[in-house]
Scaffold this motif. Structure first.
Motif, short mmCIF file in Angstrom:
data_model
loop_
_atom_site.label_atom_id
_atom_site.label_comp_id
_atom_site.label_asym_id
_atom_site.label_seq_id
_atom_site.Cartn_x
_atom_site.Cartn_y
_atom_site.Cartn_z
N TYR A 290 0.93 -1.10 0.09
CA TYR A 290 0.03 -0.02 -0.01
C TYR A 290 0.91 1.04 -0.20
O TYR A 290 1.81 1.12 0.28
CB TYR A 290 -0.99 -0.04 1.29
CG TYR A 290 -0.34 0.06 2.47
CD1 TYR A 290 -0.05 1.34 3.17
CD2 TYR A 290 0.12 -0.91 3.24
CE1 TYR A 290 0.88 1.43 4.37
CE2 TYR A 290 0.47 -0.83 4.47
CZ TYR A 290 0.92 0.23 5.14
OH TYR A 290 1.55 0.41 5.96
N GLU A 291 0.35 2.26 -0.26
CA GLU A 291 1.00 3.74 -0.04
C GLU A 291 -0.37 4.45 0.49
O GLU A 291 -1.17 4.49 0.40
CB GLU A 291 1.57 4.25 -1.22
CG GLU A 291 0.55 4.39 -2.49
CD GLU A 291 1.17 4.93 -3.74
OE1 GLU A 291 2.53 5.72 -3.86
OE2 GLU A 291 0.82 4.76 -4.97
N VAL A 292 0.19 5.67 0.98
CA VAL A 292 -0.50 6.81 1.45
C VAL A 292 -0.09 8.10 0.93
O VAL A 292 1.11 8.52 1.00
CB VAL A 292 -0.66 6.84 2.99
CG1 VAL A 292 -1.41 7.94 3.56
CG2 VAL A 292 -0.69 5.50 3.79
N MET A 293 -1.15 8.78 0.24
CA MET A 293 -0.76 9.94 -0.39
C MET A 293 -1.71 11.10 -0.21
O MET A 293 -2.81 10.79 -0.01
CB MET A 293 -0.72 9.67 -2.14
CG MET A 293 0.20 8.71 -2.53
SD MET A 293 0.31 8.50 -4.22
CE MET A 293 1.27 10.01 -4.90
N ASP A 294 -1.37 12.37 -0.31
CA ASP A 294 -2.20 13.46 -0.19
C ASP A 294 -2.79 13.86 -1.50
O ASP A 294 -2.55 13.18 -2.52
CB ASP A 294 -1.68 14.64 0.61
CG ASP A 294 -0.67 15.38 -0.25
OD1 ASP A 294 -0.45 15.02 -1.38
OD2 ASP A 294 0.12 16.02 0.29
N GLU A 295 -3.77 14.74 -1.67
CA GLU A 295 -4.35 15.10 -2.84
C GLU A 295 -3.35 15.69 -3.76
O GLU A 295 -3.62 15.87 -5.13
CB GLU A 295 -5.47 16.30 -2.48
CG GLU A 295 -6.51 15.52 -1.65
CD GLU A 295 -7.71 16.52 -1.67
OE1 GLU A 295 -7.80 17.50 -1.21
OE2 GLU A 295 -8.88 16.25 -2.11
N GLY A 296 -2.10 16.21 -3.34
CA GLY A 296 -1.10 16.77 -4.18
C GLY A 296 -0.05 15.75 -4.70
O GLY A 296 0.99 16.19 -5.26
N ASN A 297 -0.56 14.39 -4.42
CA ASN A 297 0.48 13.49 -4.79
C ASN A 297 1.69 13.32 -4.10
O ASN A 297 2.75 12.36 -4.26
CB ASN A 297 0.72 13.27 -6.08
CG ASN A 297 -0.35 13.20 -7.11
OD1 ASN A 297 -1.28 12.42 -6.82
ND2 ASN A 297 -0.44 13.86 -8.34
N THR A 298 1.86 13.92 -2.88
CA THR A 298 2.90 13.78 -2.03
C THR A 298 2.71 12.43 -1.32
O THR A 298 1.68 12.16 -0.45
CB THR A 298 3.08 14.85 -0.67
OG1 THR A 298 3.18 16.21 -1.80
CG2 THR A 298 4.23 14.69 0.07
N GLN A 299 3.88 11.65 -1.18
CA GLN A 299 3.72 10.35 -0.52
C GLN A 299 4.21 10.44 0.91
O GLN A 299 5.23 10.80 1.25
CB GLN A 299 4.56 9.24 -1.35
CG GLN A 299 4.53 7.95 -0.79
CD GLN A 299 5.31 6.75 -1.56
OE1 GLN A 299 6.37 6.68 -1.01
NE2 GLN A 299 5.02 6.42 -2.74
N GLY A 324 -5.79 17.18 6.99
CA GLY A 324 -5.96 17.25 5.46
C GLY A 324 -6.76 16.00 4.91
O GLY A 324 -7.16 15.04 5.63
N THR A 325 -6.90 16.02 3.55
CA THR A 325 -7.57 14.75 2.73
C THR A 325 -6.34 13.68 2.13
O THR A 325 -5.46 14.26 1.71
CB THR A 325 -8.46 15.19 1.85
OG1 THR A 325 -9.60 15.98 2.46
CG2 THR A 325 -9.09 13.84 1.08
N TYR A 326 -6.53 12.35 2.51
CA TYR A 326 -5.28 11.59 2.00
C TYR A 326 -6.18 10.28 1.39
O TYR A 326 -7.50 10.34 1.70
CB TYR A 326 -4.63 11.16 3.43
CG TYR A 326 -3.91 12.23 3.98
CD1 TYR A 326 -2.72 12.52 3.54
CD2 TYR A 326 -4.43 12.72 4.93
CE1 TYR A 326 -1.84 13.43 4.11
CE2 TYR A 326 -3.71 14.02 5.62
CZ TYR A 326 -2.46 14.01 4.93
OH TYR A 326 -1.61 15.22 5.63
N TYR A 327 -5.50 9.69 0.73
CA TYR A 327 -5.94 8.52 -0.11
C TYR A 327 -4.97 7.12 0.48
O TYR A 327 -3.77 7.36 0.47
CB TYR A 327 -5.75 8.64 -1.49
CG TYR A 327 -6.48 9.45 -2.04
CD1 TYR A 327 -8.04 9.42 -2.54
CD2 TYR A 327 -6.20 10.98 -2.22
CE1 TYR A 327 -8.71 10.34 -2.68
CE2 TYR A 327 -7.04 11.69 -2.69
CZ TYR A 327 -8.42 11.58 -2.75
OH TYR A 327 -9.35 12.46 -3.21
#
Length: 524
Positions: A290-299, A324-327
């Motif tokens: 898996y990976e965790v990224m913010d809305e600006g594609n910072t990992q 903030g919002t993350y994926y």
């Protein structure tokens, strides 16, 4: 067409013949009643003999075989076995270059393979159904039939195991999706023992799939095939393969099960960090990372699984994240890294201190609403110690407040269609117009610097929050039909009671304090 045979040759019957200049070829008719192995045994009493087996269309079955070194006193023996389908065949014994003359003896035997595949099944459209966890199927790859297709129907996400046992060496095995795209391509491989055993998994979504068993002139024989199924038992809502389709996930430590497959290589989950803090991830899988990224594609975090088949890896990782919002994105690195995963996410953080309220013009009736707007970063007042409670608010500022409280996407900061909107409000008004909440006073004029009336604000709030005013009777005498539905909705949802028992103040400008109360009550 093949030459008409002079002799019908029953199985397990030895016949003798002679090849001469006058009679350079003998032909024998052989009738094969079902799929099986035809074995030809020849004894040649002269130097060179040519043997051919042809089907009813004169297609050569196998190769044209030459037998050498026979002598009248010491014949050469030759044996050859062919896997063939049912039909009528002709066996030829021929001279070779005017020198192959002499006597021979011939015997043909037959062994049925007793395969139970359903013919024809040489194409995807003809594919024989193969039941998951059902009876195994016995098939045959022969000279006449070098490809067999099987259809598998997967009714829920999960893992299938295809299991093949065969005396065929290096046969081709291939799995396709319903559109004919190859999922994997493999071979049986070669083993020194007679029977080759092959088994391979595939993690699949719901759908129809096809499995191909194929050989060639050098790779033929019987095979035995079975398919088993292990459901993924996931409640994951598909599709969720992009940010736009990401599944909202509450970070409360609840365990969720997901599944990645040969056709679904990543899943997206959307999480909100309400405060600066930490995110703890408990994750278990055989192969999936898996990976965790913010809305600006910072990992902010990444993990590659070191688990393996039937031995899932369980890990716990804690990462620091600002508000903030993350994926959260479970994903595979290469095609075989698929399968079930489980995850539990927990967020922890300390709420920021409440905003300081030094406004000298905010009375107790406005205080909760103003504090709420400050905490949501909607506004900060007109000066450090003045909120402007009694001041009128312009349409442009009201649009900015409303877009912020609704958390609309205001990143589209291209110039609006309204010439009178300043750049600072382009993103907010573009977002509100896209959501169908506001329009201009004309197609090119927004009225940015006009005061917002209480009636106009009622219209905006009713649309923004989809409020209903069903069952309400208006007590006000100053409400025109244009505003009636919206003002009923505000009354029903306890957002306002009007200016007096009989007047709403429809055409009066709304003050900053009144708008703060309207937004606070509508959003709470």
């Amino acid at each position: 067409m093949a030459a008409e045979a002079d002799t019908v040759l029953p199985f397990d019957t030895t016949v003798s013949g002679s090849i001469s200049v006058e009679d350079p070829m003998d032909a024998y008719t052989i009738t094969v009643p079902e799929a099986g192995t035809v074995t030809t045994n020849v004894k040649a009493y002269y130097y060179t003999v040519q043997i051919e087996l042809r089907d009813s269309n004169n297609n050569l079955v196998g190769h044209s075989n030459w037998i050498y070194n026979g002598r009248p006193e010491n014949p050469t023996s030759w044996t050859n076995a062919m896997n063939v389908e049912p039909g009528v065949y002709t066996l030829f014994v021929k001279e070779v270059r005017d020198s192959g003359h002499g006597d021979y003896s011939l015997n043909v035997s037959f062994d049925p393979t007793n395969n139970n595949e359903t013919e024809p099944n040489q194409t995807m459209t003809q594919a024989m159904p193969l039941q998951l966890d059902g009876d195994r199927v016995k098939g045959l790859i022969s000279w006449n039939d070098s490809t067999d297709f099987y259809k598998l129907v997967v009714t829920e996400p999960g893992r299938i195991w295809l299991d093949v046992k065969s005396d065929m060496k290096n046969g081709v095995l291939e799995l396709y999706d319903g559109k004919g795209n190859s999922i994997y391509h493999d071979t049986l491989g070669y083993r020194s023992e007679f029977t080759v055993e092959w088994k391979k998994r595939a993690d699949l979504e719901v759908g129809t799939y096809y499995f191909r068993v194929a050989g060639n002139e050098f790779n033929q024989g019987l095979y035995d095939i079975g398919a088993s199924f292990i459901p993924a038992n996931t409640k994951e809502a598909e599709p969720n393969n992009t940010r736009a389709t990401a599944i909202p996930l509450i970070t409360d430590g609840a365990v969720h099960t997901g599944f990645l497959s040969e056709t679904d290589h990543s899943d997206y989950y959307k999480i909100e960090m309400l405060y600066d803090g930490t995110l703890t991830i408990d994750f278990t899988s055989e192969y999936v990372g898996y990976e965790v990224m913010d809305e600006g594609n910072t990992q902010y975090g990444r993990h590659f699984s070191s688990g393996y088949l039937d031995h899932p890896e369980s890990t716990t990782k804690t990462i620091k994240l600002p508000k903030g919002t993350y994926y959260f994105i479970p994903e595979i690195g290469v095609s075989w890294q698929t399968g079930v995963y489980t995850m539990a996410l927990r967020s922890e953080g300390t709420p920021p201190p409440p905003p300081k309220m030094n406004f000298m013009d905010v009375s107790s009736s406005y205080l909760p609403a103003v504090m709420y707007l400050l905490s949501e970063e909607v506004t900060s007042g007109i000066r450090t110690n003045v909120f402007g409670t009694a001041l009128k608010i312009k349409r442009v500022d009201a649009a900015i407040w409303l877009a912020k409280i609704l958390e609309l996407d205001t990143t589209n900061e291209t110039v609006t269609a309204f010439w009178d909107v300043p750049p600072r409000a382009w993103g907010s008004i573009n977002a509100l117009k896209k959501a169908g909440i506001v329009n201009g006073k004309s197609t090119t004029y927004f009225g940015a610097n006009d005061d917002v009336t209480r009636g106009e604000m009622a219209l905006m709030l009713q649309k923004a929050y989809n409020l209903s005013g069903d069952g309400v009777t208006l007590p006000f005498t100053d409400v025109t039909p244009r505003y009636e539905t919206a003002i009923k909705a505000l009354l029903k949802n306890d957002i306002t009671k009007g200016k007096t028992p009989t007047t709403f103040g429809t055409n009066q400008p709304i003050t900053r304090g009144e708008m703060a109360i309207f937004l606070y009550r509508a959003d709470s």
